[in-house]
Design an enzyme around this catalytic site. Structure first.
Site, PDB file in Angstrom:
ATOM      1  N   CYS A 179       0.846  -1.186   0.000  1.00  0.00           N
ATOM      2  CA  CYS A 179       0.000   0.000   0.000  1.00  0.00           C
ATOM      3  C   CYS A 179       0.884   1.238   0.000  1.00  0.00           C
ATOM      4  O   CYS A 179       2.115   1.156   0.129  1.00  0.00           O
ATOM      5  CB  CYS A 179      -0.947   0.015   1.213  1.00  0.00           C
TER       6      CYS A 179
ATOM      7  N   CYS B 251       3.326   1.722   2.957  1.00  0.00           N
ATOM      8  CA  CYS B 251       4.637   1.060   2.861  1.00  0.00           C
ATOM      9  C   CYS B 251       5.622   1.959   2.119  1.00  0.00           C
ATOM     10  O   CYS B 251       6.762   2.153   2.569  1.00  0.00           O
ATOM     11  CB  CYS B 251       4.504  -0.272   2.127  1.00  0.00           C
TER      12      CYS B 251
ATOM     13  N   ASP C 271       6.842  31.471 -29.026  1.00  0.00           N
ATOM     14  CA  ASP C 271       7.989  31.940 -29.805  1.00  0.00           C
ATOM     15  C   ASP C 271       7.648  31.779 -31.283  1.00  0.00           C
ATOM     16  O   ASP C 271       6.995  30.808 -31.673  1.00  0.00           O
ATOM     17  CB  ASP C 271       9.221  31.112 -29.437  1.00  0.00           C
TER      18      ASP C 271
END
Length: 792
Positions: free
Chosen positions: A31, A34, A474
């Site tokens: 999970c 952990c 640009d």
């Protein structure tokens, strides 16, 4: 084990020390709690920074070079998890070891190895086997326990025989993991499942052997809400609950792992090298060489149907390539000598020879793969909050379950009811869905984005896209191609277009100026035969103003208006008007004159005006229209003159008031800052070195992948294909991903917030809690997989 060594910049911009990045393959995580515990433990080591990815089972650790990786492994194993140093999923960009270039012995050359199929996952097979066996055993237990009419004499012992292997054999992974973490004084999702199922099974054993539940003729039904009984629970068994929770957890873990595997599949395919071997051309032989030993400058042969193993430039042959793997585009691209090709694209028609321009670790494919992996390792701000919450979640749930057990036990409802309520708290609170919310969505989104040529730097980028309201573009190389082309050709009466192109093209082909190349290219396309037969002599460049020479014995002059004035060549009124019109459009103009007859000394007469300008990219206008439709304000930023800028803006649909021209490269970041100070949240799109500072200054930097390495590194998003239409697609994908992550976390939290009070109140059957717990993880994975259907 491979490590990536990098320099760490000091506060003044200097280099202070080198750092090493080591990857660990971590086992035993179940999970997000952990992953958070491992990351916190590694982060406590001196000079160490760690990022632990629950979805991929990897820990990426940055540490000083003198630190032994064994210390990192020890820190993880001290928490009860397994860890081993592992090679990076993507090798770092570095110089390769030179390969010997000698001809092989005579004999058949080994064929290049085929791309290996996706390796099977043994853990997935084990989970599937156990889940299906336990499901087959659990269904009869639930069916008999739920229906009093099916409860034959001593049915409870029949259920015990079926439930015992489910709880013990099927749930062994949960019990062993819980015991392992208990030895290290920690608790995880496995702890909740193990304690819950063992409590239900243990209570059932006690009532069967020492209570009245083992008597013949005993009956009871199943309820959504646990029911107190007059025997204080001594005749209540929870075998169906223990079996159902174990089976639901196994099924959820199996479906979750399979979903995670699918989620990581696209990005894993990207991270794999496009080819393991390349055929290097030495003299007249082709040597099979491992691709990581191919050096820049080597020549590599690629047959039809093969994938280009490295980035390079075609030096022999003509073919068509499928660039879909890199750009997401399905239209084949024709290549000839001089054309650039990328690793990962596929040669379709004929054999070509490519001169390598980058080593394998530095190809655009490798850079893409590293960007994808880096993105998957990060976390959004809301996920970091979820990690902090989940760290304390399991211990708090254990205390709440104990409180629930004691409260209902002493309140008079009976210990059987209390055990059921406590089990429901343990099972319903499993936080596995929280740990899957971000990594699964990121894995799917980055993989799908890579397919479409959109690379996200990390989850922090997702949060930036939500606020963007202004996009600064640009001009050169972004909105336009950055290549000059002949846009308009105006001639005097009686002069043909082909005649103009033949004379101008023959003269300009001798020069390297961008304007000259544009005119020569137009001539090659329009009159290739006449151009090839032209007799050109006495070519001379005239101080950057133009060129003169003789073409087929006729004196020709091409250049600016100033050159014509200096040579006394009259310019008719219609040619003057053409010059003025081209200037208003921001184009560069070339006047063309030649003499009458074959007399080189004859008077020159102006014959044509050629207007040359940068070409707007295909799709730029569509991209700007898409931005406007989504409420974004496009702004054109360029160092070019105002006329050229306004002409491009008009062509793509940008408001003239949103054009900023004649901006020096050092001033681009200042213009972005000015917009930000005015309250705008700015995304900057650029491709050159002169855009890097502006990309870094912007709230969201978008770099065109065909641009410079500095621009790509400064950007938060990289577009592999040079198509501005990918910008709104990238924003949509990023926002969709962030929305998916937020949805995952909301439902994961909402599930716990809504279900936990019900369980504490004794209003939730433990078996129902186990099923809904498993479904929450399945929902998160399934919701993330919907991103695979994203369409540009």
């Amino acid at each position: 084990m491979a490590t990536d060594v990098a320099e760490q910049a000091g506060p003044a911009g200097g280099t202070t020390s080198a750092v090493v990045t080591t990857e660990l393959a971590v086992t035993g995580m179940t999970c997000g709690t952990c992953a958070a515990r491992i990351q916190r433990r590694l982060g406590r080591l001196p000079g160490v920074e760690a990022s632990v990815n629950y979805a991929s089972g990897r820990a990426r650790v940055t540490h000083p070079p003198e630190q032994d990786p064994a210390e990192l492994v020890a820190a993880v194993t001290a928490l009860g998890f397994g860890a081993t140093p592992a090679a990076p999923l993507v090798p770092p960009g570095s110089a390769s070891v030179p390969a010997p270039r000698s001809a092989p012995e005579d004999g058949p050359r080994p064929a290049p190895p085929a791309v290996a199929a996706e390796a099977p996952d043994p853990e997935l097979s084990v989970l599937r086997h156990r889940a299906l066996v336990c499901l087959a055993l659990t269904i009869p237990v639930i069916a008999v326990s739920m229906n009093p009419a099916w409860q034959f004499r001593y049915w409870q012992w029949f259920c015990l025989v079926l439930a015992a292997p489910v709880v013990i054999w099927g749930g062994w992974r949960f019990h062993s993991a819980a015991a392992r973490h208990l030895r290290h004084l920690s608790a995880t999702m496995d702890t909740l499942v193990s304690v819950g199922t063992l409590a239900a099974f243990g209570w059932s054993l006690w009532t069967l052997f020492f209570g009245g539940a083992g008597l013949g003729g005993m009956r009871h039904g199943i309820y959504l809400i646990p029911q107190p009984d007059q025997f204080d629970g001594s005749r209540t068994i929870y075998l169906e609950t223990a079996a159902a929770i174990t089976t639901a957890a196994l099924l959820g873990r199996w479906i979750e792992r399979r979903g995670r595997r699918r989620a990581l599949g696209v990005s894993a395919a990207l991270m794999a090298p496009p080819a393991a071997e390349a055929r290097v051309v030495v003299a007249d032989r082709e040597l099979p060489v491992p691709v990581d030993r191919v050096q820049p400058g080597d020549r590599v042969a690629v047959a039809a149907g093969e994938t280009f193993p490295v980035d390079g430039r075609v030096v022999e042959g003509r073919s068509s390539i499928d660039a879909g793997a890199m750009t997401g585009e399905s239209t084949p691209v024709d290549v000839e000598p001089g054309a650039e090709v990328l690793a990962g694209t596929r040669n379709e028609i004929a054999r070509v020879v490519v001169e390598t321009t980058r080593a394998a670790g530095d190809t655009q494919w490798a850079r893409m793969a590293r960007r994808v992996q880096s993105a998957q390792e990060g976390k959004t701000a809301i996920q970091r909050l979820a990690d902090r919450v989940s760290t304390w979640f399991v211990p708090v749930v254990m205390l709440v379950a104990l409180f629930t057990l004691l409260f209902w036990g002493v309140s008079g409802e009976g210990w059987g009811f209390a055990v059921a309520a406590g089990m429901a708290v343990l099972v319903v609170a499993c936080p596995c869905a929280l740990g899957l919310a971000t990594p699964t969505a990121l894995a799917v989104a980055t993989g799908r984005g890579a397919q479409l040529g959109i690379l996200l730097r990390g989850p922090e980028v997702l949060e930036s896209t939500r606020r963007v309201d202004t996009i600064v573009l640009d001009k050169t190389g972004t909105v336009t191609t950055g290549r000059m082309t002949l846009r308009v050709l105006t001639t005097t009466g009686g002069v043909g277009r082909d005649e103009v192109l033949a004379r101008a093209g023959a003269l300009e082909a001798r020069l390297e100026h961008p304007v000259a190349r544009a005119i020569a290219a137009a001539a090659r396309d329009a009159v290739p035969v006449a151009l090839g037969r032209a007799d050109v002599a006495d070519v001379a460049a005239l101080d950057g103003l133009g060129v003169t020479g003789t073409v087929d014995g006729v004196r020709v002059l091409a250049g600016r208006r100033r050159l014509f004035d200096e040579h006394g060549v009259a310019v008719p009124a219609d040619m003057d008007a053409a010059l003025d019109d081209a200037a208003r459009r921001g184009a560069t103009t070339v006047l063309l004159a030649w003499s009458d007859g074959a007399d080189p000394d004859g008077a020159l007469r102006t014959r044509a005006v050629l207007a040359v300008a940068d070409t707007v990219r295909e799709g730029s206008a569509d991209a700007v229209a898409e931005m406007r439709s989504r409420g974004l304000r496009p702004v054109l930023l360029t160092g070019d003159n105002p006329a050229a800028a306004q002409a491009v803006a008009a062509e793509v649909g940008i408001d003239p008031r949103d054009v900023v021209a004649e901006v020096l490269p050092t001033e681009k970041a200042d213009e972005v800052r000015r917009l930000q100070e005015g309250g705008a949240t700015v995304a900057m799109v650029g491709d050159g070195v002169n855009d890097a500072a502006a990309l870094a200054q912007s709230d969201l930097g978008v770099a065109m992948g065909t641009g410079t390495a500095m621009a790509i590194e400064a950007g938060d998003v990289t577009l592999v294909r040079d198509d501005l239409r990918a910008v709104p697609d990238a924003l949509r994908l990023a926002r969709r991903t962030l929305s998916t992550i937020r949805g995952n976390l909301f439902w994961a939290f909402a599930y716990n917030v809504a279900a936990l009070p019900l369980a504490v109140s004794g209003l939730l059957n433990p078996m129902i809690a186990g099923v809904t717990m498993a479904l929450s993880s399945v929902f998160v994975v399934g919701n993330s997989l919907r991103l695979r259907r994203f369409r540009p």
